[in-house]
Design a protein around this motif. Structure first.
Motif, PDB file in Angstrom:
ATOM      1  N   ALA A 165      19.963  11.461  76.207  1.00 60.55           N
ATOM      2  CA  ALA A 165      20.293  12.882  76.072  1.00 60.55           C
ATOM      3  C   ALA A 165      19.435  13.739  76.994  1.00 60.55           C
ATOM      4  CB  ALA A 165      20.115  13.327  74.617  1.00 60.55           C
ATOM      5  N   ASP A 166      18.172  13.388  77.119  1.00 62.93           N
ATOM      6  CA  ASP A 166      17.256  14.186  77.933  1.00 62.93           C
ATOM      7  C   ASP A 166      17.531  14.080  79.428  1.00 62.93           C
ATOM      8  OD1 ASP A 166      16.057  15.131  75.660  1.00 62.93           O
ATOM      9  OD2 ASP A 166      14.385  13.711  75.725  1.00 62.93           O
ATOM     10  N   GLN A 167      18.330  13.129  79.845  1.00 63.43           N
ATOM     11  CA  GLN A 167      18.692  12.997  81.256  1.00 63.43           C
ATOM     12  C   GLN A 167      19.832  13.939  81.648  1.00 63.43           C
ATOM     13  OE1 GLN A 167      19.532   8.844  81.906  1.00 63.43           O
ATOM     14  NE2 GLN A 167      17.425   8.247  81.500  1.00 63.43           N
ATOM     15  N   LEU A 168      20.534  14.482  80.656  1.00 63.78           N
ATOM     16  CA  LEU A 168      21.656  15.369  80.937  1.00 63.78           C
ATOM     17  C   LEU A 168      21.158  16.704  81.488  1.00 63.78           C
ATOM     18  CD1 LEU A 168      23.747  14.671  77.729  1.00 63.78           C
ATOM     19  CD2 LEU A 168      24.260  13.899  80.053  1.00 63.78           C
ATOM     20  N   GLN A 169      21.945  17.267  82.405  1.00 64.10           N
ATOM     21  CA  GLN A 169      21.599  18.539  83.040  1.00 64.10           C
ATOM     22  C   GLN A 169      22.741  19.542  82.854  1.00 64.10           C
ATOM     23  OE1 GLN A 169      18.615  19.106  84.653  1.00 64.10           O
ATOM     24  NE2 GLN A 169      18.074  17.074  83.902  1.00 64.10           N
ATOM     25  N   VAL A 170      22.393  20.803  82.788  1.00 66.37           N
ATOM     26  CA  VAL A 170      23.408  21.858  82.748  1.00 66.37           C
ATOM     27  C   VAL A 170      24.325  21.672  83.956  1.00 66.37           C
ATOM     28  CG1 VAL A 170      23.787  24.350  82.926  1.00 66.37           C
ATOM     29  CG2 VAL A 170      21.925  23.460  81.497  1.00 66.37           C
ATOM     30  N   GLY A 171      25.629  21.726  83.718  1.00 64.16           N
ATOM     31  CA  GLY A 171      26.611  21.547  84.788  1.00 64.16           C
ATOM     32  C   GLY A 171      27.181  20.142  84.867  1.00 64.16           C
ATOM     33  N   ASP A 172      26.532  19.160  84.222  1.00 58.30           N
ATOM     34  CA  ASP A 172      27.106  17.813  84.193  1.00 58.30           C
ATOM     35  C   ASP A 172      28.460  17.878  83.502  1.00 58.30           C
ATOM     36  OD1 ASP A 172      24.878  16.759  85.446  1.00 58.30           O
ATOM     37  OD2 ASP A 172      24.085  15.761  83.650  1.00 58.30           O
ATOM     38  N   LYS A 173      29.366  17.004  83.911  1.00 60.05           N
ATOM     39  CA  LYS A 173      30.732  17.004  83.374  1.00 60.05           C
ATOM     40  C   LYS A 173      30.951  15.771  82.520  1.00 60.05           C
ATOM     41  CE  LYS A 173      33.254  20.003  85.801  1.00 60.05           C
ATOM     42  NZ  LYS A 173      34.188  20.887  85.197  1.00 60.05           N
ATOM     43  N   LEU A 174      31.684  15.961  81.429  1.00 62.24           N
ATOM     44  CA  LEU A 174      31.988  14.885  80.497  1.00 62.24           C
ATOM     45  C   LEU A 174      33.483  14.798  80.279  1.00 62.24           C
ATOM     46  CD1 LEU A 174      29.482  15.892  77.664  1.00 62.24           C
ATOM     47  CD2 LEU A 174      29.044  14.297  79.522  1.00 62.24           C
ATOM     48  N   VAL A 175      33.958  13.586  80.104  1.00 62.29           N
ATOM     49  CA  VAL A 175      35.298  13.361  79.599  1.00 62.29           C
ATOM     50  C   VAL A 175      35.095  12.839  78.183  1.00 62.29           C
ATOM     51  CG1 VAL A 175      37.410  12.012  79.830  1.00 62.29           C
ATOM     52  CG2 VAL A 175      36.262  12.840  81.865  1.00 62.29           C
ATOM     53  N   VAL A 176      35.678  13.515  77.206  1.00 65.38           N
ATOM     54  CA  VAL A 176      35.526  13.117  75.805  1.00 65.38           C
ATOM     55  C   VAL A 176      36.586  12.060  75.503  1.00 65.38           C
ATOM     56  CG1 VAL A 176      35.494  13.909  73.408  1.00 65.38           C
ATOM     57  CG2 VAL A 176      34.670  15.428  75.238  1.00 65.38           C
ATOM     58  N   TYR A 177      36.111  10.912  75.013  1.00 59.31           N
ATOM     59  CA  TYR A 177      36.973   9.773  74.728  1.00 59.31           C
ATOM     60  C   TYR A 177      36.895   9.434  73.241  1.00 59.31           C
ATOM     61  CZ  TYR A 177      38.256   4.821  74.437  1.00 59.31           C
ATOM     62  OH  TYR A 177      38.809   3.616  74.066  1.00 59.31           O
ATOM     63  N   LEU A 223      28.412  20.592  80.403  1.00 55.65           N
ATOM     64  CA  LEU A 223      27.182  20.891  79.677  1.00 55.65           C
ATOM     65  C   LEU A 223      26.729  22.312  79.996  1.00 55.65           C
ATOM     66  CD1 LEU A 223      26.979  17.854  78.976  1.00 55.65           C
ATOM     67  CD2 LEU A 223      24.541  18.140  79.260  1.00 55.65           C
ATOM     68  N   THR A 224      26.433  23.059  78.939  1.00 51.32           N
ATOM     69  CA  THR A 224      25.956  24.432  79.109  1.00 51.32           C
ATOM     70  C   THR A 224      24.473  24.570  78.776  1.00 51.32           C
ATOM     71  OG1 THR A 224      26.628  25.026  76.860  1.00 51.32           O
ATOM     72  CG2 THR A 224      28.231  25.418  78.630  1.00 51.32           C
ATOM     73  N   THR A 225      23.895  23.545  78.150  1.00 55.33           N
ATOM     74  CA  THR A 225      22.461  23.547  77.854  1.00 55.33           C
ATOM     75  C   THR A 225      21.913  22.133  78.049  1.00 55.33           C
ATOM     76  OG1 THR A 225      22.616  22.960  75.503  1.00 55.33           O
ATOM     77  CG2 THR A 225      22.751  25.316  76.059  1.00 55.33           C
ATOM     78  N   LYS A 226      20.637  22.050  78.278  1.00 49.19           N
ATOM     79  CA  LYS A 226      19.955  20.753  78.252  1.00 49.19           C
ATOM     80  C   LYS A 226      19.848  20.319  76.790  1.00 49.19           C
ATOM     81  CE  LYS A 226      16.413  19.893  80.814  1.00 49.19           C
ATOM     82  NZ  LYS A 226      16.565  18.872  81.802  1.00 49.19           N
ATOM     83  N   ALA A 227      19.475  19.066  76.571  1.00 49.34           N
ATOM     84  CA  ALA A 227      19.290  18.566  75.208  1.00 49.34           C
ATOM     85  C   ALA A 227      18.116  19.287  74.540  1.00 49.34           C
ATOM     86  CB  ALA A 227      19.050  17.070  75.225  1.00 49.34           C
ATOM     87  N   LEU A 228      18.338  19.707  73.319  1.00 54.09           N
ATOM     88  CA  LEU A 228      17.328  20.406  72.535  1.00 54.09           C
ATOM     89  C   LEU A 228      17.171  19.704  71.191  1.00 54.09           C
ATOM     90  CD1 LEU A 228      18.721  24.006  73.131  1.00 54.09           C
ATOM     91  CD2 LEU A 228      16.780  22.943  74.308  1.00 54.09           C
ATOM     92  N   THR A 229      16.012  19.847  70.588  1.00 53.87           N
ATOM     93  CA  THR A 229      15.803  19.308  69.246  1.00 53.87           C
ATOM     94  C   THR A 229      16.603  20.145  68.261  1.00 53.87           C
ATOM     95  OG1 THR A 229      13.608  18.530  69.841  1.00 53.87           O
ATOM     96  CG2 THR A 229      14.071  18.790  67.487  1.00 53.87           C
ATOM     97  N   LEU A 230      17.353  19.488  67.398  1.00 57.38           N
ATOM     98  CA  LEU A 230      18.169  20.182  66.406  1.00 57.38           C
ATOM     99  C   LEU A 230      17.387  20.293  65.103  1.00 57.38           C
ATOM    100  CD1 LEU A 230      21.577  18.379  67.045  1.00 57.38           C
ATOM    101  CD2 LEU A 230      20.818  20.597  67.918  1.00 57.38           C
TER     102      LEU A 230
END
Length: 170
Positions: free
Chosen positions: A35-47, A69-76
């Motif tokens: 999750a922490d490797q994801l960056q704002v702007g990365d694109k996903l295809v939901v499967y 992605l609109t945000t980086k990974a954050l602690t929930l």
């Protein structure tokens, strides 16, 4: 910007309904590094996997949405829970278009055209995020574009299916 592309694998209808309605995704603690490797702007295809709706003999694994992605990974705080599973990290998504329920492109029909998928692709996708080559993302994006509608038009079908198990989490 160095954008990256992923297949977001969802294996249960309740989290899928949550992802599509809340425009967020979440990861369990043991997937924090991914999750922490994801960056704002990365694109996903939901499967949605074959078993996502609890009837793998009837259902097929389908591409259901495209997200950015609109945000980086954050602690929930608090973590998101689906049944017994706890998800401690999360990202915001923008999901504009979704395939109506049971109409998204079937991944098995497209797998042979994906350069980044091995012959035994079904075992390749047994993780939450599967990196995709830009060309493979574009192929899945194009297949989805043929059936996708504005998110608000398709969302209720997924939410109704998510409620079938009793408790509604979305």
């Amino acid at each position: 910007m160095d954008r990256r592309y992923y297949l977001l694998v969802v294996s249960d209808r309740v989290p899928l309904g949550w992802i599509l309605s809340q425009q967020r995704t979440a990861f369990p603690a043991h997937r924090s590094r991914v999750a922490d490797q994801l960056q704002v702007g990365d694109k996903l295809v939901v499967y949605a996997t074959r078993g996502c709706f609890h009837n793998p003999t009837r259902d097929r694994g389908r591409v259901v949405a495209e997200a950015e992605l609109t945000t980086k990974a954050l602690t929930l705080v608090p973590p998101v829970r689906f049944g017994e599973r706890e998800f401690t990290r999360g990202c915001g998504l923008r999901i504009d278009r979704v395939a109506p329920l049971d109409s998204g492109p079937i991944l098995a029909d497209l797998a042979g055209q994906l350069r980044g998928f091995p012959t035994s692709w079904a075992t390749h996708i047994r993780r939450t995020l599967v990196p995709l080559a830009e060309r493979d993302f574009a192929l899945l994006q194009e297949a989805l574009a043929g059936v996708a509608v504005p998110r608000r038009e398709a969302l209720q079908g997924y939410l109704d299916r998510a409620k079938m198990g009793g408790k509604r989490y979305c």
